[in-house]
Design an enzyme around this catalytic site. Sequence first.
Site, PDB file in Angstrom:
ATOM      1  N   LYS A  42     -11.426  -7.721  -4.153  1.00 14.27           N
ATOM      2  CA  LYS A  42     -11.863  -6.874  -2.684  1.00 14.27           C
ATOM      3  C   LYS A  42     -10.534  -6.421  -2.061  1.00 14.27           C
ATOM      4  O   LYS A  42      -9.733  -8.058  -1.807  1.00 14.27           O
ATOM      5  CB  LYS A  42     -12.826  -6.817  -1.787  1.00 14.27           C
ATOM      6  CG  LYS A  42     -13.027  -8.327  -1.333  1.00 14.27           C
ATOM      7  CD  LYS A  42     -14.747  -9.194  -0.984  1.00 14.27           C
ATOM      8  CE  LYS A  42     -14.309 -10.789  -0.415  1.00 14.27           C
ATOM      9  NZ  LYS A  42     -15.682 -11.449   0.289  1.00 14.27           N
ATOM     10  N   TYR A  75       9.639 -11.801  24.248  1.00 16.41           N
ATOM     11  CA  TYR A  75       8.749 -11.438  25.718  1.00 16.41           C
ATOM     12  C   TYR A  75       7.786 -12.149  26.047  1.00 16.41           C
ATOM     13  O   TYR A  75       7.485 -13.139  25.663  1.00 16.41           O
ATOM     14  CB  TYR A  75       7.225 -10.431  25.021  1.00 16.41           C
ATOM     15  CG  TYR A  75       7.806  -8.508  24.141  1.00 16.41           C
ATOM     16  CD1 TYR A  75       8.613  -7.870  25.116  1.00 16.41           C
ATOM     17  CD2 TYR A  75       8.059  -8.495  22.963  1.00 16.41           C
ATOM     18  CE1 TYR A  75       9.161  -7.043  24.814  1.00 16.41           C
ATOM     19  CE2 TYR A  75       8.567  -7.357  22.201  1.00 16.41           C
ATOM     20  CZ  TYR A  75       8.756  -6.466  22.967  1.00 16.41           C
ATOM     21  OH  TYR A  75       9.235  -4.784  22.477  1.00 16.41           O
TER      22      TYR A  75
HETATM   23  C1  LIG Z   1     -16.196 -12.233  -0.109  1.00 16.86           C
HETATM   24  C2  LIG Z   1     -17.308 -12.490  -1.636  1.00 16.86           C
HETATM   25  C3  LIG Z   1     -17.045 -13.233  -2.070  1.00 16.86           C
HETATM   26  C4  LIG Z   1     -15.940 -14.111  -2.432  1.00 16.86           C
HETATM   27  O1  LIG Z   1     -15.623 -15.582  -1.720  1.00 16.86           O
HETATM   28  P1  LIG Z   1     -14.698 -16.016  -1.612  1.00 16.86           P
HETATM   29  O2  LIG Z   1     -14.885 -16.821  -0.572  1.00 16.86           O
HETATM   30  O3  LIG Z   1     -13.456 -15.464  -1.182  1.00 16.86           O
HETATM   31  O4  LIG Z   1     -14.474 -16.581  -2.454  1.00 16.86           O
HETATM   32  C5  LIG Z   1     -18.187 -13.362  -3.152  1.00 16.86           C
HETATM   33  N1  LIG Z   1     -19.400 -12.819  -2.908  1.00 16.86           N
HETATM   34  C6  LIG Z   1     -19.292 -12.452  -1.881  1.00 16.86           C
HETATM   35  C7  LIG Z   1     -21.001 -10.904  -1.304  1.00 16.86           C
HETATM   36  C8  LIG Z   1     -18.107 -11.671  -1.067  1.00 16.86           C
HETATM   37  O5  LIG Z   1     -18.361 -11.154   0.021  1.00 16.86           O
END
Ligand SMILES: *Cc1c(COP(=O)(O)O)cnc(C)c1O
Length: 375
Positions: free
Chosen positions: A42, A268
């Site tokens: 993702k 800044y």
């Molecule tokens: C993001 C996510 C994962 C992967 O999680 P990691 O901690 O990055 O390994 C798996 N399942 C779901 C539902 C997620 O949202």
Amino acid sequence: MTPPTGFTYSPTTLTVDLDAIADNWRILRDRTAHKRAAAVVKADGYGLGLAPVARTLAAAGCDTFFVAHLDAGLELAEIFAGRAPRPRICVMNGLMPGHEPVYAEHDLWPSLNDLGQIDLWRTYCRRVERKLPAALHCDTGMSRTGLDRTEAETVIGEPERLTGIDLRFLMSHMACADTPSHKMNREQQQRFADLSNRLPKPAEGAMLAASSATFLGPDWHFDWIRPGVCLYGVRPNTDGPNPMRPVVSLESKILQVRQIDAPETVGYGASHRVEGPTRIATLAVGYADGYLRSLSNTAKAFVGEAEVPVVGRVSMDLITVDVSGLPQIGPGDSVSLIGPHQDVDAVADQAGTIGYEILTSLGARYARRYIGGAA
Ligand SMILES: *Cc1c(COP(=O)(O)O)cnc(C)c1O
């Protein structure tokens, strides 16, 4: 003079080691007895580039991919077009009314996250007279996506709600797996085991563990694991050394060096003040590149073996580092921001955040260099 596409004058290079991603997938897979590991890609492969990451994992033998958004599912289907068998793609955010034909046409598996979504998919399957694949997500402690307790009991009592659906996975997600001693880890594991015993059996089986839970032990592995962040080199927890191979490094070239002799302020808010002779080097990295502003006056960088502190505030496009100890360096010399001396987790610690946020914030203005992988 127009530079060729993909070319950039950026003095900052993000290097992604694709072989390390493939190795990390194997490391995670081999921690389970059943050796069935999907991959979560993702958010553009955690910011590292969906296409190179997904192609690398598929070449390493991964045949099941999870994304959050339908758009990413379509992008991934395009990336895998022509690959036979086509890797399976599951979209976790859930089925929205009207999107059913898109899933069917592109062979994407929706995660069914409430009773309404189950009903949508079942109705669609009946209408097109096809038993179409889907995953069923049951919430066990996140209160985010997935069937709540009552809804799960409804499906257990009325399993015909799933009739006509090709149920592939039963899944859930852990809330505290990065803290191995947290009592919720066992509670969620038991709740999920109970659900998987009482719900209709999915064809591929049950999956609970993402990266961190893979390291909690075999009780959390069920039939499949579903890791994301550890593929990209981030540690699964803070207990002991990181077993994953590092994947990203970030290097920038000095734009300018300023010799300061009298008392002067830097950046800044004049939040850093130098009193005596100091050399300040400026780099083309800023919060618009995902170099978080919380790293102001806190982060470290390295020139070779020498540590140079980030001084002053992180600006949109620039940071300043104190290179007083290195009288010989100047414009064009390299500074390492993520690399052998400090990994993504170290930078995340300095920023007061987690490796996930550092990775997914890494900016679009960097030159990107992919090494290793399936060409
Ligand atoms: C993001 C996510 C994962 C992967 O999680 P990691 O901690 O990055 O390994 C798996 N399942 C779901 C539902 C997620 O949202």
